[in-house]
Design an enzyme around this catalytic site. Sequence first.
Site, PDB file in Angstrom:
ATOM      1  N   ILE A   1      35.285 -32.661 -13.780  1.00  0.00           N
ATOM      2  CA  ILE A   1      34.123 -33.216 -14.490  1.00  0.00           C
ATOM      3  C   ILE A   1      32.834 -32.588 -13.938  1.00  0.00           C
ATOM      4  O   ILE A   1      31.936 -32.207 -14.691  1.00  0.00           O
ATOM      5  CB  ILE A   1      34.076 -34.755 -14.361  1.00  0.00           C
ATOM      6  CG1 ILE A   1      35.359 -35.374 -14.934  1.00  0.00           C
ATOM      7  CG2 ILE A   1      32.839 -35.324 -15.057  1.00  0.00           C
ATOM      8  CD1 ILE A   1      35.502 -36.877 -14.723  1.00  0.00           C
TER       9      ILE A   1
ATOM     10  N   GLY B   1      38.367 -28.935  -5.902  1.00  0.00           N
ATOM     11  CA  GLY B   1      37.426 -28.141  -6.696  1.00  0.00           C
ATOM     12  C   GLY B   1      37.605 -26.653  -6.428  1.00  0.00           C
ATOM     13  O   GLY B   1      38.233 -26.260  -5.442  1.00  0.00           O
TER      14      GLY B   1
ATOM     15  N   ASP C   1      31.847 -32.008   3.739  1.00  0.00           N
ATOM     16  CA  ASP C   1      32.711 -33.157   3.460  1.00  0.00           C
ATOM     17  C   ASP C   1      31.853 -34.423   3.415  1.00  0.00           C
ATOM     18  O   ASP C   1      31.087 -34.686   4.351  1.00  0.00           O
ATOM     19  CB  ASP C   1      33.757 -33.252   4.587  1.00  0.00           C
ATOM     20  CG  ASP C   1      34.892 -34.168   4.211  1.00  0.00           C
ATOM     21  OD1 ASP C   1      34.631 -35.305   3.759  1.00  0.00           O
ATOM     22  OD2 ASP C   1      36.059 -33.745   4.360  1.00  0.00           O
ATOM     23  N   ILE C   2      31.996 -35.205   2.362  1.00  0.00           N
ATOM     24  CA  ILE C   2      31.154 -36.405   2.224  1.00  0.00           C
ATOM     25  C   ILE C   2      31.535 -37.502   3.224  1.00  0.00           C
ATOM     26  O   ILE C   2      30.811 -38.484   3.362  1.00  0.00           O
ATOM     27  CB  ILE C   2      31.173 -36.977   0.789  1.00  0.00           C
ATOM     28  CG1 ILE C   2      32.592 -37.300   0.324  1.00  0.00           C
ATOM     29  CG2 ILE C   2      30.456 -36.061  -0.184  1.00  0.00           C
ATOM     30  CD1 ILE C   2      32.662 -38.238  -0.868  1.00  0.00           C
TER      31      ILE C   2
ATOM     32  N   TYR D   1      42.781 -47.161  -5.152  1.00  0.00           N
ATOM     33  CA  TYR D   1      41.730 -46.356  -5.810  1.00  0.00           C
ATOM     34  C   TYR D   1      40.735 -47.271  -6.537  1.00  0.00           C
ATOM     35  O   TYR D   1      39.517 -47.146  -6.353  1.00  0.00           O
ATOM     36  CB  TYR D   1      42.375 -45.364  -6.779  1.00  0.00           C
ATOM     37  CG  TYR D   1      41.402 -44.647  -7.693  1.00  0.00           C
ATOM     38  CD1 TYR D   1      40.484 -43.720  -7.195  1.00  0.00           C
ATOM     39  CD2 TYR D   1      41.406 -44.890  -9.068  1.00  0.00           C
ATOM     40  CE1 TYR D   1      39.594 -43.065  -8.044  1.00  0.00           C
ATOM     41  CE2 TYR D   1      40.519 -44.232  -9.920  1.00  0.00           C
ATOM     42  CZ  TYR D   1      39.618 -43.323  -9.402  1.00  0.00           C
ATOM     43  OH  TYR D   1      38.737 -42.681 -10.252  1.00  0.00           O
TER      44      TYR D   1
ATOM     45  N   ASN E   1      39.411 -42.425 -19.666  1.00  0.00           N
ATOM     46  CA  ASN E   1      40.299 -41.303 -19.319  1.00  0.00           C
ATOM     47  C   ASN E   1      39.692 -39.990 -19.799  1.00  0.00           C
ATOM     48  O   ASN E   1      39.669 -39.717 -20.998  1.00  0.00           O
ATOM     49  CB  ASN E   1      41.669 -41.466 -19.985  1.00  0.00           C
ATOM     50  CG  ASN E   1      42.550 -42.383 -19.195  1.00  0.00           C
ATOM     51  OD1 ASN E   1      42.282 -43.575 -19.120  1.00  0.00           O
ATOM     52  ND2 ASN E   1      43.583 -41.839 -18.587  1.00  0.00           N
TER      53      ASN E   1
ATOM     54  N   ILE F   1      57.682 -38.477 -21.534  1.00  0.00           N
ATOM     55  CA  ILE F   1      57.004 -39.702 -21.969  1.00  0.00           C
ATOM     56  C   ILE F   1      57.596 -40.857 -21.178  1.00  0.00           C
ATOM     57  O   ILE F   1      58.809 -41.073 -21.207  1.00  0.00           O
ATOM     58  CB  ILE F   1      57.203 -39.917 -23.490  1.00  0.00           C
ATOM     59  CG1 ILE F   1      56.521 -38.770 -24.255  1.00  0.00           C
ATOM     60  CG2 ILE F   1      56.655 -41.274 -23.926  1.00  0.00           C
ATOM     61  CD1 ILE F   1      56.758 -38.770 -25.739  1.00  0.00           C
TER      62      ILE F   1
END
Length: 312
Positions: free
Chosen positions: A12, A36, A51-52, A146, A175, A205
Amino acid sequence: MRAVVTGGAGFIGSHLVELFIEQGHDVHVIDNLVSGKKEQLHPDAHLYEADITDPQVISLAAGIKPDAIVHLAAQADVSRSLANPVYDLQVNTIGTLHMLEACLLAKTATLLLASSSAVYGMPPALQASSKWNITEETSTEPTSCYGLSKLMAERYVELYAKLYGIPGLVLRFANVYGPRQLPKGDGGVIAMYAKRICEGQSIRIHGDGGQTRDFIYVKDVAEASLLALVSNLTGTYHVCTGDAISILALTDRLEHLLGQSIKREYAPSRNGDIRHSRLSPLKLVDALGWTASTSFDEGLRQTLQSWGLSTI
Ligand SMILES: NC(=O)c1ccc[n+]([C@@H]2O[C@H](COP(=O)([O-])OP(=O)(O)OC[C@H]3O[C@@H](n4cnc5c(N)ncnc54)[C@H](O)[C@@H]3O)[C@@H](O)[C@H]2O)c1
């Protein structure tokens, strides 16, 4: 605007950075490149490999003197969050706290947090019917580490707004799909299917395929995020389409666009899989008049083409 974009080399983030730069903004990316890629970063973006979770990132980000910190860097894989909850907490919650501290130090920065529909877990009304939309007021009952670490990150954003007046904008993405998404994790079903089709493999599936998701194209997410920021919006909003598409319907659309049938294999439902996920876009529509403009077919077409697949 001068923006720090954490996670700007990711799926994103790379689209968002592209749009910000196209619109004339000065973009500084903080990313440790764990998922990334440098190659997908716009050449005019300034990259800081950091690194955050490292406290030094606070002075690094504040030193850039940003008008906004767009905070996308995260551990975004639900299964991994369950396998390694401490790492998940460190990246998603402590990483966010570091960015809020950077806003405090920089004095002028707004914080945009990329959050997720995972904060809701499985609202009973939605699990009973895909016709129901989650609103921003629906109670948050995460069913994964998460979801919980993202929810805690949101709460810190709210707290820093109250305590210190830092403008906070929480965008809960549905999503997201599109070019550059990695074909792994639990959210990347479209990328995963595209990869399998490229390899001539069958797609898998889980369950009966009747589970639904609110899929939104990545460029629409980037557009909404930029518009919300430049409009000085604060508070919590969904970035979604409000439509529910089943996995079977997705498969049918892929077959139609590729003009070929796709081999399907059925596997048991996965533990903890959410049956339906569908968000209401109305709060953001009311605030900005914005709706997602990319049709599902068009978004799928762009995604398939990015995998080198021909579409009709
Ligand atoms: N993809 C989706 O469907 C979706 C849905 C809802 C919310 N989100 C949120 O959007 C954001 C971006 O997700 P994405 O799908 O682009 O994921 P991604 O994994 O492609 O991007 C995450 C980026 O953050 C970087 N990063 C990870 N840990 C880091 C750390 N400790 N320090 C610095 N950089 C780090 C990675 O290298 C990567 O570039 C995340 O916050 C995610 O939770 C994504």
